[in-house]
Design a protein around this motif. Structure first.
Motif, PDB file in Angstrom:
ATOM      1  N   GLY A   5     -23.760   7.293 -12.772  1.00 15.47           N
ATOM      2  CA  GLY A   5     -23.996   8.527 -12.040  1.00 15.47           C
ATOM      3  C   GLY A   5     -24.943   9.479 -12.727  1.00 15.47           C
ATOM      4  O   GLY A   5     -25.821  10.059 -12.090  1.00 15.47           O
ATOM      5  N   ASP A   6     -24.791   9.671 -14.031  1.00  8.18           N
ATOM      6  CA  ASP A   6     -25.634  10.634 -14.737  1.00  8.18           C
ATOM      7  C   ASP A   6     -27.075  10.163 -14.872  1.00  8.18           C
ATOM      8  O   ASP A   6     -27.984  10.982 -15.004  1.00  8.18           O
ATOM      9  N   LEU A   7     -27.289   8.850 -14.850  1.00 10.41           N
ATOM     10  CA  LEU A   7     -28.631   8.306 -15.059  1.00 10.41           C
ATOM     11  C   LEU A   7     -29.371   7.996 -13.757  1.00 10.41           C
ATOM     12  O   LEU A   7     -30.597   7.926 -13.752  1.00 10.41           O
ATOM     13  N   VAL A   8     -28.618   7.823 -12.669  1.00 10.02           N
ATOM     14  CA  VAL A   8     -29.254   7.409 -11.419  1.00 10.02           C
ATOM     15  C   VAL A   8     -28.859   8.294 -10.240  1.00 10.02           C
ATOM     16  O   VAL A   8     -29.722   8.858  -9.578  1.00 10.02           O
ATOM     17  N   PRO A  11     -29.654  12.267 -10.660  1.00 14.73           N
ATOM     18  CA  PRO A  11     -31.096  12.508 -10.552  1.00 14.73           C
ATOM     19  C   PRO A  11     -31.633  12.247  -9.140  1.00 14.73           C
ATOM     20  O   PRO A  11     -32.505  12.984  -8.674  1.00 14.73           O
ATOM     21  N   ALA A  12     -31.113  11.223  -8.459  1.00 18.76           N
ATOM     22  CA  ALA A  12     -31.581  10.929  -7.092  1.00 18.76           C
ATOM     23  C   ALA A  12     -31.281  12.105  -6.175  1.00 18.76           C
ATOM     24  O   ALA A  12     -32.142  12.528  -5.398  1.00 18.76           O
ATOM     25  N   ILE A  13     -30.090  12.652  -6.265  1.00 20.22           N
ATOM     26  CA  ILE A  13     -29.704  13.781  -5.419  1.00 20.22           C
ATOM     27  C   ILE A  13     -30.573  15.003  -5.724  1.00 20.22           C
ATOM     28  O   ILE A  13     -30.951  15.753  -4.831  1.00 20.22           O
ATOM     29  N   GLN A  14     -30.928  15.167  -7.006  1.00 11.76           N
ATOM     30  CA  GLN A  14     -31.727  16.316  -7.435  1.00 11.76           C
ATOM     31  C   GLN A  14     -33.225  16.090  -7.266  1.00 11.76           C
ATOM     32  O   GLN A  14     -34.026  16.978  -7.555  1.00 11.76           O
ATOM     33  N   GLY A  15     -33.633  14.895  -6.828  1.00 12.74           N
ATOM     34  CA  GLY A  15     -35.053  14.594  -6.658  1.00 12.74           C
ATOM     35  C   GLY A  15     -35.762  14.324  -7.974  1.00 12.74           C
ATOM     36  O   GLY A  15     -36.984  14.400  -8.045  1.00 12.74           O
ATOM     37  N   GLN A  19     -33.123   7.095 -14.586  1.00 10.39           N
ATOM     38  CA  GLN A  19     -33.348   6.583 -15.938  1.00 10.39           C
ATOM     39  C   GLN A  19     -32.781   5.174 -16.007  1.00 10.39           C
ATOM     40  O   GLN A  19     -31.571   4.987 -15.921  1.00 10.39           O
ATOM     41  N   VAL A  20     -33.649   4.165 -16.128  1.00 11.83           N
ATOM     42  CA  VAL A  20     -33.207   2.777 -16.146  1.00 11.83           C
ATOM     43  C   VAL A  20     -33.834   2.033 -17.318  1.00 11.83           C
ATOM     44  O   VAL A  20     -34.737   2.550 -17.982  1.00 11.83           O
ATOM     45  N   VAL A  21     -33.346   0.815 -17.554  1.00 15.54           N
ATOM     46  CA  VAL A  21     -33.891  -0.037 -18.611  1.00 15.54           C
ATOM     47  C   VAL A  21     -34.264  -1.386 -18.012  1.00 15.54           C
ATOM     48  O   VAL A  21     -33.784  -1.762 -16.949  1.00 15.54           O
ATOM     49  N   TRP A 141     -19.975  10.674  -2.584  1.00 16.94           N
ATOM     50  CA  TRP A 141     -19.001  11.089  -3.615  1.00 16.94           C
ATOM     51  C   TRP A 141     -19.664  12.048  -4.604  1.00 16.94           C
ATOM     52  O   TRP A 141     -19.125  13.082  -4.939  1.00 16.94           O
ATOM     53  N   PHE A 142     -20.851  11.678  -5.082  1.00 15.94           N
ATOM     54  CA  PHE A 142     -21.530  12.536  -6.057  1.00 15.94           C
ATOM     55  C   PHE A 142     -22.005  13.847  -5.451  1.00 15.94           C
ATOM     56  O   PHE A 142     -22.012  14.870  -6.130  1.00 15.94           O
ATOM     57  N   LYS A 143     -22.398  13.819  -4.185  1.00 13.82           N
ATOM     58  CA  LYS A 143     -22.812  15.063  -3.536  1.00 13.82           C
ATOM     59  C   LYS A 143     -21.644  16.036  -3.407  1.00 13.82           C
ATOM     60  O   LYS A 143     -21.816  17.248  -3.549  1.00 13.82           O
ATOM     61  N   THR A 144     -20.460  15.529  -3.133  1.00 16.30           N
ATOM     62  CA  THR A 144     -19.297  16.395  -2.919  1.00 16.30           C
ATOM     63  C   THR A 144     -18.557  16.741  -4.196  1.00 16.30           C
ATOM     64  O   THR A 144     -17.859  17.748  -4.242  1.00 16.30           O
ATOM     65  N   ARG A 145     -18.696  15.925  -5.233  1.00 19.74           N
ATOM     66  CA  ARG A 145     -17.945  16.161  -6.464  1.00 19.74           C
ATOM     67  C   ARG A 145     -18.817  16.362  -7.696  1.00 19.74           C
ATOM     68  O   ARG A 145     -18.332  16.797  -8.717  1.00 19.74           O
TER      69      ARG A 145
END
Length: 146
Positions: A5-8, A11-15, A19-21, A141-145
């Motif tokens: 969630g913190d890496l993908v 950031p997707a929700i925030q535009g 961060q991937v490898v 889930w990430f948008k609401t929480r």
């Protein structure tokens, strides 16, 4: 996890850039957490499952880029990807043990990493949640929480 969630997702929700490898175009199997939980309960309820190797229900392998495209579309944002080079993870590992441990797992993302869950599906009669549902439920889930 590289799809964490913190890496993908955040950031997707925030535009911002995910961060991937590794190779974002290599096929990769990602397993949905609710499917993992349900599968572990299922295995625990069947004594004949003990002592065997089980690959848990996993949606069909696709590239990390394809998953990111779906996540960013669901988030309503244009796709942005930032691939962290292995040397950077080694450097970060000097200060952050999680980054250091990630270096040892990068090989899973540099070449195809495909899980075959047919044994589980055949034995227990259910498989992985489809990608569309996984992406929709995770981003919601990430948008609401988040």
């Amino acid at each position: 996890s590289a799809m964490g969630g913190d890496l993908v997702i955040k950031p997707a929700i925030q535009g911002k850039a995910a961060q991937v490898v590794g190779n974002v175009d290599a096929p990769h199997s990602y397993t949905y957490m609710p499917d993992i939980g349900r599968a572990l309960v299922t295995l625990a309820q069947h004594d004949d499952a003990f002592g065997q190797v089980w690959h848990l229900p996993t949606p069909p392998a696709v590239s990390t880029r394809q998953i990111l495209e779906r996540i960013y579309a669901e988030a309503g944002q244009p796709l942005k990807i930032q691939v962290a080079p292995k040397w950077l993870l080694r450097l970060l590992g000097l200060f952050n043990p999680d980054a250091g441990e990630m270096v040892e797992m990068v090989y899973e993302f540099e070449q195809p990493f495909v899980i075959d869950d047919r044994k589980f599906v055949h034995r227990f009669g259910w498989g992985a949640t489809d990608w569309e549902t996984v992406v929709r439920e995770t981003v919601t889930w990430f948008k609401t929480r988040g």
